[in-house]
Design an enzyme around this catalytic site. Structure first.
Site, PDB file in Angstrom:
ATOM      1  N   ASN A  34     -12.006   3.022   3.419  1.00 21.48           N
ATOM      2  CA  ASN A  34     -12.780   2.439   2.533  1.00 21.48           C
ATOM      3  C   ASN A  34     -14.060   2.022   3.398  1.00 21.48           C
ATOM      4  O   ASN A  34     -14.045   2.239   4.651  1.00 21.48           O
ATOM      5  CB  ASN A  34     -12.436   1.354   1.514  1.00 21.48           C
ATOM      6  CG  ASN A  34     -12.037   0.187   2.148  1.00 21.48           C
ATOM      7  OD1 ASN A  34     -12.409  -0.090   3.370  1.00 21.48           O
ATOM      8  ND2 ASN A  34     -11.336  -0.789   1.613  1.00 21.48           N
ATOM      9  N   ALA A  53      -5.173  -1.952  -5.637  1.00 24.88           N
ATOM     10  CA  ALA A  53      -4.531  -0.735  -5.554  1.00 24.88           C
ATOM     11  C   ALA A  53      -5.544   0.511  -6.065  1.00 24.88           C
ATOM     12  O   ALA A  53      -4.838   1.482  -6.135  1.00 24.88           O
ATOM     13  CB  ALA A  53      -3.337  -0.773  -6.328  1.00 24.88           C
ATOM     14  N   ALA A  54      -6.888   0.279  -6.301  1.00 23.58           N
ATOM     15  CA  ALA A  54      -7.612   1.516  -6.464  1.00 23.58           C
ATOM     16  C   ALA A  54      -7.518   2.422  -5.431  1.00 23.58           C
ATOM     17  O   ALA A  54      -7.853   3.486  -5.680  1.00 23.58           O
ATOM     18  CB  ALA A  54      -9.015   0.829  -6.942  1.00 23.58           C
ATOM     19  N   GLY A  55      -7.814   1.889  -4.158  1.00 25.46           N
ATOM     20  CA  GLY A  55      -7.817   2.733  -3.092  1.00 25.46           C
ATOM     21  C   GLY A  55      -6.461   3.516  -3.107  1.00 25.46           C
ATOM     22  O   GLY A  55      -6.364   4.661  -2.580  1.00 25.46           O
ATOM     23  N   ASP A  56      -5.173   2.858  -3.364  1.00 24.21           N
ATOM     24  CA  ASP A  56      -3.956   3.601  -3.164  1.00 24.21           C
ATOM     25  C   ASP A  56      -3.900   4.606  -4.130  1.00 24.21           C
ATOM     26  O   ASP A  56      -3.327   5.404  -3.862  1.00 24.21           O
ATOM     27  CB  ASP A  56      -3.099   2.423  -3.372  1.00 24.21           C
ATOM     28  CG  ASP A  56      -2.828   1.265  -2.264  1.00 24.21           C
ATOM     29  OD1 ASP A  56      -3.474   1.649  -1.134  1.00 24.21           O
ATOM     30  OD2 ASP A  56      -2.648   0.088  -2.739  1.00 24.21           O
ATOM     31  N   LYS A  64       0.897  -1.258   0.004  1.00 28.63           N
ATOM     32  CA  LYS A  64       0.148  -0.015   0.013  1.00 28.63           C
ATOM     33  C   LYS A  64       0.688   1.186   0.197  1.00 28.63           C
ATOM     34  O   LYS A  64       0.634   2.240  -0.579  1.00 28.63           O
ATOM     35  CB  LYS A  64      -1.212  -0.054   1.116  1.00 28.63           C
ATOM     36  CG  LYS A  64      -2.087  -1.052   1.111  1.00 28.63           C
ATOM     37  CD  LYS A  64      -3.068  -1.246   2.210  1.00 28.63           C
ATOM     38  CE  LYS A  64      -3.911  -2.323   1.897  1.00 28.63           C
ATOM     39  NZ  LYS A  64      -4.449  -2.533   0.957  1.00 28.63           N
TER      40      LYS A  64
HETATM   41  O1  RIB Z   1      -3.871  -1.878  -1.797  1.00 27.69           O
HETATM   42  C1  RIB Z   1      -3.275  -3.224  -2.552  1.00 27.69           C
HETATM   43  C2  RIB Z   1      -2.065  -3.264  -1.940  1.00 27.69           C
HETATM   44  O2  RIB Z   1      -2.480  -4.430  -0.716  1.00 27.69           O
HETATM   45  C3  RIB Z   1      -1.455  -4.539  -2.617  1.00 27.69           C
HETATM   46  O3  RIB Z   1      -0.357  -4.102  -3.621  1.00 27.69           O
HETATM   47  C4  RIB Z   1      -0.627  -5.528  -1.678  1.00 27.69           C
HETATM   48  O4  RIB Z   1       0.617  -5.453  -1.693  1.00 27.69           O
HETATM   49  C5  RIB Z   1      -1.319  -5.262  -0.227  1.00 27.69           C
HETATM   50  O5  RIB Z   1      -0.464  -4.568   0.413  1.00 27.69           O
END
Ligand code: RIB
Length: 305
Positions: A186, A251-254, A41
């Site tokens: 979220n 990774a949408a949230g990231d 993340k």
């Molecule tokens: O938010 C997605 C991420 O969560 C992934 O890339 C994984 O590594 C986990 O940490």
């Protein structure tokens, strides 16, 4: 170049399989594909902020294995300052075991490895980076003690402090709330933090109110295809999500958090920063993988509904 956005958080190598559906307990399923993809993340948010226009530095730890080197190199290729990505001898790099199903949902198991070594003293040795930052961003894949330490230090330095409480399994320490400018959970994280059911804009509203009452300045509850709810003690506003055909939500949230942080650092208003982060996140779900799915700022600017 001074980093405007400093991310303190995790780096993971994602071991990703695609399968028709998520396996049940005790079941063996045949998958359709397997890839290793840079993730975590913290690192995903650093890549998002960098691709979406910010100068970025990352504080984190990797093991002394090949994954650690690959993750570091992936960040350096994005122009991210990695002086504070520290190698821990005798430790493995963090990994995430991810299954993505045909409806683009995922299930993730993480093993902390090097991420468990991101201690307050590691952060203190890079205090100069925090001091230069405009925006400091944390998540919960490094030790809680360290997250609290960074939030407090960010507040002392007068920085804009963002916490993405992911993954969350319960309430946050009460004293943290006063150190956070933007709390970005979220649905499931908002539910874990408050004990309230959250699965819609209507149910996100009381959860956001509970978090504001706990002392945080501003809350953004991200709700996937239902958009995001932004709330302060004075107002709340729903931001609908751009409509896209999802392929992989990893990774949408990231991407939202990194894009939001980059836009704030660039001087955009909160509303502009939320919309910018939402478009970036929507584009990311149309592609597979964590870091490979994150769009560039030019793609966000070119987006038309
Ligand atoms: O938010 C997605 C991420 O969560 C992934 O890339 C994984 O590594 C986990 O940490």
């Amino acid at each position: 170049m001074q980093a405007k956005v400093v991310i303190v958080g995790s780096l993971n190598m994602d071991l990703v399989t695609r399968a028709p559906r998520l396996p049940r307990a005790g079941e063996t399923l045949a998958g359709q594909s397997f890839v290793t993809v840079p993730g975590g993340k913290g690192a995903n948010q650093a890549v998002a902020a960098a691709r979406l226009g910010a100068s970025v530095a990352m504080i984190g730890c990797v093991g002394d294995d090949a994954y650690g080197e690959q993750l570091r190199e992936a960040l350096i290729r994005e122009g991210i300052d990695c002086q504070a990505v520290t190698r821990v001898d005798g430790e493995s790099t963090g990994v995430a075991l991810i299954v993505v199903d045909d409806s683009s949902q995922n299930a993730i198991v993480i093993v902390a490895g090097g991420n468990g070594h991101v201690t307050p003293s590691v952060v203190d040795s890079f205090d100069g980076l925090l001091d230069q930052a405009q925006v400091i961003v944390c998540q919960l894949e490094v030790p809680m003690e360290t997250v609290g330490h960074v939030l407090k230090r960010g507040r002392e330095l007068g920085k804009t402090v963002i916490l993405n409480p992911a993954p969350a399994s319960g309430p946050l320490p009460a004293e943290w709330y006063a150190w956070i400018d933007y709390l970005i959970p979220n649905e499931s994280e908002a539910a874990a933090l408050t004990g309230l059911a959250v699965d819609s804009v209507a149910t996100a509203d009381p959860a956001a109110s509970a978090l504001l009452a706990a002392g945080v300045s501003k809350v953004i509850v991200t709700l996937g295809e239902q958009g995001a709810l932004f709330a302060t003690s004075a107002r709340s506003e729903h931001f609908p999500a751009p409509k896209v055909k999802p392929v992989d939500t990893t990774a949408a949230g990231d991407t939202f958090v990194g894009g939001f942080a980059a836009a704030l650092a660039e001087g955009k208003s909160e509303s502009e920063a939320i919309r910018f982060g939402q478009i970036a996140a929507a584009l990311s779900v149309t592609r597979s993988g964590a870091q490979p799915s994150i769009p560039a700022a030019s793609e966000v600017h070119a987006y038309t509904p």
